[in-house]
Scaffold this motif. Structure first.
Motif, PDB file in Angstrom:
ATOM      1  N   GLN A   1      -5.817  14.285  -8.739  1.00  0.00           N
ATOM      2  CA  GLN A   1      -6.422  13.524  -7.639  1.00  0.00           C
ATOM      3  C   GLN A   1      -5.461  12.440  -7.173  1.00  0.00           C
ATOM      4  O   GLN A   1      -4.924  11.673  -7.961  1.00  0.00           O
ATOM      5  N   LYS A   2      -5.229  12.361  -5.866  1.00  0.00           N
ATOM      6  CA  LYS A   2      -4.286  11.398  -5.295  1.00  0.00           C
ATOM      7  C   LYS A   2      -5.010  10.087  -4.989  1.00  0.00           C
ATOM      8  O   LYS A   2      -6.066  10.084  -4.359  1.00  0.00           O
ATOM      9  N   LEU A   3      -4.415   8.999  -5.435  1.00  0.00           N
ATOM     10  CA  LEU A   3      -5.001   7.678  -5.227  1.00  0.00           C
ATOM     11  C   LEU A   3      -3.983   6.748  -4.586  1.00  0.00           C
ATOM     12  O   LEU A   3      -2.808   6.725  -4.981  1.00  0.00           O
ATOM     13  N   VAL A   4      -4.427   5.977  -3.599  1.00  0.00           N
ATOM     14  CA  VAL A   4      -3.632   4.862  -3.095  1.00  0.00           C
ATOM     15  C   VAL A   4      -3.930   3.666  -3.992  1.00  0.00           C
ATOM     16  O   VAL A   4      -5.092   3.334  -4.221  1.00  0.00           O
TER      17      VAL A   4
ATOM     18  N   THR B   1      -8.847   7.456 -16.006  1.00  0.00           N
ATOM     19  CA  THR B   1     -10.025   6.875 -15.368  1.00  0.00           C
ATOM     20  C   THR B   1      -9.545   5.769 -14.438  1.00  0.00           C
ATOM     21  O   THR B   1      -8.387   5.340 -14.511  1.00  0.00           O
ATOM     22  N   LEU B   2     -10.419   5.287 -13.575  1.00  0.00           N
ATOM     23  CA  LEU B   2     -10.036   4.164 -12.723  1.00  0.00           C
ATOM     24  C   LEU B   2      -9.632   2.966 -13.576  1.00  0.00           C
ATOM     25  O   LEU B   2      -8.687   2.238 -13.244  1.00  0.00           O
ATOM     26  N   ALA B   3     -10.336   2.768 -14.686  1.00  0.00           N
ATOM     27  CA  ALA B   3     -10.041   1.631 -15.552  1.00  0.00           C
ATOM     28  C   ALA B   3      -8.662   1.752 -16.194  1.00  0.00           C
ATOM     29  O   ALA B   3      -7.898   0.785 -16.233  1.00  0.00           O
TER      30      ALA B   3
ATOM     31  N   VAL C   1       0.834  -1.211   0.000  1.00  0.00           N
ATOM     32  CA  VAL C   1       0.000   0.000   0.000  1.00  0.00           C
ATOM     33  C   VAL C   1       0.866   1.258   0.000  1.00  0.00           C
ATOM     34  O   VAL C   1       0.439   2.316   0.447  1.00  0.00           O
ATOM     35  N   ALA C   2       2.089   1.146  -0.523  1.00  0.00           N
ATOM     36  CA  ALA C   2       3.007   2.282  -0.505  1.00  0.00           C
ATOM     37  C   ALA C   2       2.839   3.202  -1.704  1.00  0.00           C
ATOM     38  O   ALA C   2       3.355   4.316  -1.715  1.00  0.00           O
TER      39      ALA C   2
ATOM     40  N   ALA D   1      -9.957  -1.729 -10.946  1.00  0.00           N
ATOM     41  CA  ALA D   1     -10.647  -0.464 -10.698  1.00  0.00           C
ATOM     42  C   ALA D   1     -11.424  -0.525  -9.389  1.00  0.00           C
ATOM     43  O   ALA D   1     -11.440   0.440  -8.611  1.00  0.00           O
ATOM     44  N   ASP D   2     -12.058  -1.671  -9.113  1.00  0.00           N
ATOM     45  CA  ASP D   2     -12.812  -1.820  -7.867  1.00  0.00           C
ATOM     46  C   ASP D   2     -11.899  -1.742  -6.646  1.00  0.00           C
ATOM     47  O   ASP D   2     -12.247  -1.136  -5.626  1.00  0.00           O
ATOM     48  N   GLN D   3     -10.722  -2.362  -6.730  1.00  0.00           N
ATOM     49  CA  GLN D   3      -9.793  -2.324  -5.600  1.00  0.00           C
ATOM     50  C   GLN D   3      -9.326  -0.903  -5.321  1.00  0.00           C
ATOM     51  O   GLN D   3      -9.237  -0.479  -4.165  1.00  0.00           O
ATOM     52  N   ILE D   4      -9.021  -0.148  -6.370  1.00  0.00           N
ATOM     53  CA  ILE D   4      -8.586   1.236  -6.180  1.00  0.00           C
ATOM     54  C   ILE D   4      -9.729   2.068  -5.602  1.00  0.00           C
ATOM     55  O   ILE D   4      -9.530   2.885  -4.697  1.00  0.00           O
ATOM     56  N   ARG D   5     -10.936   1.859  -6.113  1.00  0.00           N
ATOM     57  CA  ARG D   5     -12.095   2.594  -5.606  1.00  0.00           C
ATOM     58  C   ARG D   5     -12.310   2.305  -4.118  1.00  0.00           C
ATOM     59  O   ARG D   5     -12.488   3.221  -3.306  1.00  0.00           O
ATOM     60  N   ASN D   6     -12.285   1.033  -3.751  1.00  0.00           N
ATOM     61  CA  ASN D   6     -12.531   0.662  -2.354  1.00  0.00           C
ATOM     62  C   ASN D   6     -11.424   1.159  -1.434  1.00  0.00           C
ATOM     63  O   ASN D   6     -11.693   1.610  -0.315  1.00  0.00           O
ATOM     64  N   GLU D   7     -10.182   1.077  -1.889  1.00  0.00           N
ATOM     65  CA  GLU D   7      -9.051   1.506  -1.058  1.00  0.00           C
ATOM     66  C   GLU D   7      -9.127   2.994  -0.742  1.00  0.00           C
ATOM     67  O   GLU D   7      -8.690   3.441   0.322  1.00  0.00           O
ATOM     68  N   ASN D   8      -9.700   3.770  -1.667  1.00  0.00           N
ATOM     69  CA  ASN D   8      -9.749   5.222  -1.499  1.00  0.00           C
ATOM     70  C   ASN D   8     -11.121   5.729  -1.057  1.00  0.00           C
ATOM     71  O   ASN D   8     -11.328   6.943  -0.968  1.00  0.00           O
ATOM     72  N   GLY D   9     -12.050   4.801  -0.784  1.00  0.00           N
ATOM     73  CA  GLY D   9     -13.369   5.200  -0.308  1.00  0.00           C
ATOM     74  C   GLY D   9     -14.143   6.040  -1.304  1.00  0.00           C
ATOM     75  O   GLY D   9     -14.898   6.939  -0.916  1.00  0.00           O
ATOM     76  N   LEU D  10     -13.969   5.752  -2.599  1.00  0.00           N
ATOM     77  CA  LEU D  10     -14.656   6.525  -3.627  1.00  0.00           C
ATOM     78  C   LEU D  10     -16.069   5.993  -3.836  1.00  0.00           C
ATOM     79  O   LEU D  10     -16.352   4.811  -3.612  1.00  0.00           O
ATOM     80  N   ALA D  11     -16.945   6.865  -4.295  1.00  0.00           N
ATOM     81  CA  ALA D  11     -18.313   6.455  -4.593  1.00  0.00           C
ATOM     82  C   ALA D  11     -18.305   5.477  -5.759  1.00  0.00           C
ATOM     83  O   ALA D  11     -17.411   5.490  -6.609  1.00  0.00           O
ATOM     84  N   SER D  12     -19.301   4.619  -5.786  1.00  0.00           N
ATOM     85  CA  SER D  12     -19.403   3.636  -6.864  1.00  0.00           C
ATOM     86  C   SER D  12     -19.810   4.348  -8.146  1.00  0.00           C
ATOM     87  O   SER D  12     -20.976   4.675  -8.362  1.00  0.00           O
ATOM     88  N   THR D  13     -18.819   4.621  -8.982  1.00  0.00           N
ATOM     89  CA  THR D  13     -19.070   5.341 -10.228  1.00  0.00           C
ATOM     90  C   THR D  13     -18.566   4.518 -11.403  1.00  0.00           C
ATOM     91  O   THR D  13     -17.909   3.491 -11.243  1.00  0.00           O
ATOM     92  N   ASP D  14     -18.867   4.985 -12.579  1.00  0.00           N
ATOM     93  CA  ASP D  14     -18.422   4.334 -13.802  1.00  0.00           C
ATOM     94  C   ASP D  14     -16.895   4.329 -13.836  1.00  0.00           C
ATOM     95  O   ASP D  14     -16.268   5.391 -13.747  1.00  0.00           O
TER      96      ASP D  14
END
Length: 326
Positions: A161-164, A124-126, A113-114, A139-152
């Motif tokens: 935008q910073k992403l873990v 995009t997440l994809a 997680v570094a 894309a789902d793992q990145i979304r969940n790790e960053n607490g993002l809303a379920s979006t396309d």
């Protein structure tokens, strides 16, 4: 996770549970599998990520993408760290490299997680998951790790935008069949077969199946397999800074400020160490002597200074015209 398949394997220091889990790697719901190691505690291990470059990139750029040291990246791929301009060498698109990472215990499973990624325009997440990180995350793992809303997953991200980015890894006590091992997270490519993967990493189909809890020797493109690589383990005491050092066969690691090169194989699984050419060699250090117990008056030492005058010693300055004044 849509499905979990449990598998119990014996490891050197006890029983570990490996899970081959179904996760979504493709942006449109395609499923792929990855091996997950449940864990507890705060320990970590050295692991490797198999990464295919999506564009021509400098060694330093690949290292920065994964929050890795350029020297460690070169060492993990048996490339010459001491070559002039090695960190700025351009690697071609499509090249497969092994990226070193620390495999930690987070949220009850092993993962790295570094990595922090700043979204670029049109990302995009994809595309971050499938292109930039070459399928090592979904894309789902990145979304969940960053607490993002379920979006396309194809919706553009905000530039900057910073992403873990959570990346897959396992430790399994850094051993395989009671022998030292470093685990490589390998993304299965189109045309790959489990026998071919096992052969290329000098292991057996049975071993790959056991490590990954596979019911059959079949893997689909996008699946992430944990591949055990034979390794050399150090015997340094716990008080040493390099205690627990483990080096994959055919590679090396740098320690002591990148001056000491610890190599493994490829002829034998014995760790060997040597100084980098750019670092001081033993004969360049001055000879060591015991601390002196007497004062020597030869030319090596400065003679004693004369006793200071009253003013120099902090005494009272004599009045003009008095005894002792000029």
């Amino acid at each position: 996770m849509a499905e979990l398949r449990g598998f119990v394997m014996a490891a050197a220091a006890g029983m570990l549970v490996a899970v081959f889990a179904v996760v979504s790697l493709a942006p449109r719901g395609a499923e792929a599998k990855t091996t997950i190691e449940p864990c507890s505690g705060s320990d970590s291990c050295q692991a490797l990520l198999g990464y295919t470059l999506y564009a021509d990139m400098k060694v330093s750029e690949v290292a920065a993408l994964f929050a890795a040291d350029p020297g460690a990246l070169l060492a993990a791929n048996a490339l010459d760290f001491g070559a002039p301009g090695a960190a700025h060498r351009i690697l071609p698109m499509g090249l497969f490299v092994r990226v070193p990472t620390r495999c930690s215990c987070a949220d009850g499973v092993r993962k790295s997680v570094a990595v922090r990624y700043a979204a670029r325009p049109a990302d995009t997440l994809a595309t971050v998951a499938d292109v930039v990180f070459a399928g090592l995350a979904s894309a789902d793992q990145i979304r969940n790790e960053n607490g993002l809303a379920s979006t396309d997953p194809d919706a553009p991200l905000d530039a900057g935008q910073k992403l873990v980015v959570p990346l897959p890894c396992v430790c399994f006590n850094s051993s395989d069949n009671n022998l030292p091992a470093v685990y490589l997270s390998y993304v299965v490519q189109v045309g790959d077969t489990v026998p071919a993967i096992a052969s290329s990493y000098e292991t057996t189909v049975t071993d790959v199946m056991n490590v990954n809890a596979m019911g059959s020797p079949v893997a689909a493109p996008g699946d992430i397999l944990a591949i055990p690589l034979p390794a050399c383990a150090s015997t340094f005491p716990k008080s040493a800074s390099d205690h627990g050092l483990i080096v994959a066969n055919g590679t090396y690691m740098l320690t002591a400020g990148n001056c000491v090169q610890c190599s493994c194989g490829p002829g034998s699984l014995k760790l060997s160490a040597g100084l980098q050419p750019r670092c001081p060699a033993p004969h360049q250090f001055p000879a060591l002597t015991d601390p002196p117990t007497t004062v020597s008056h030869d030319s090596t030492y400065l003679p004693p200074l004369s006793a200071p005058g009253p003013a120099e010693a902090g005494g009272v300055m004599p009045e003009p015209g008095s005894a002792g004044s000029p």
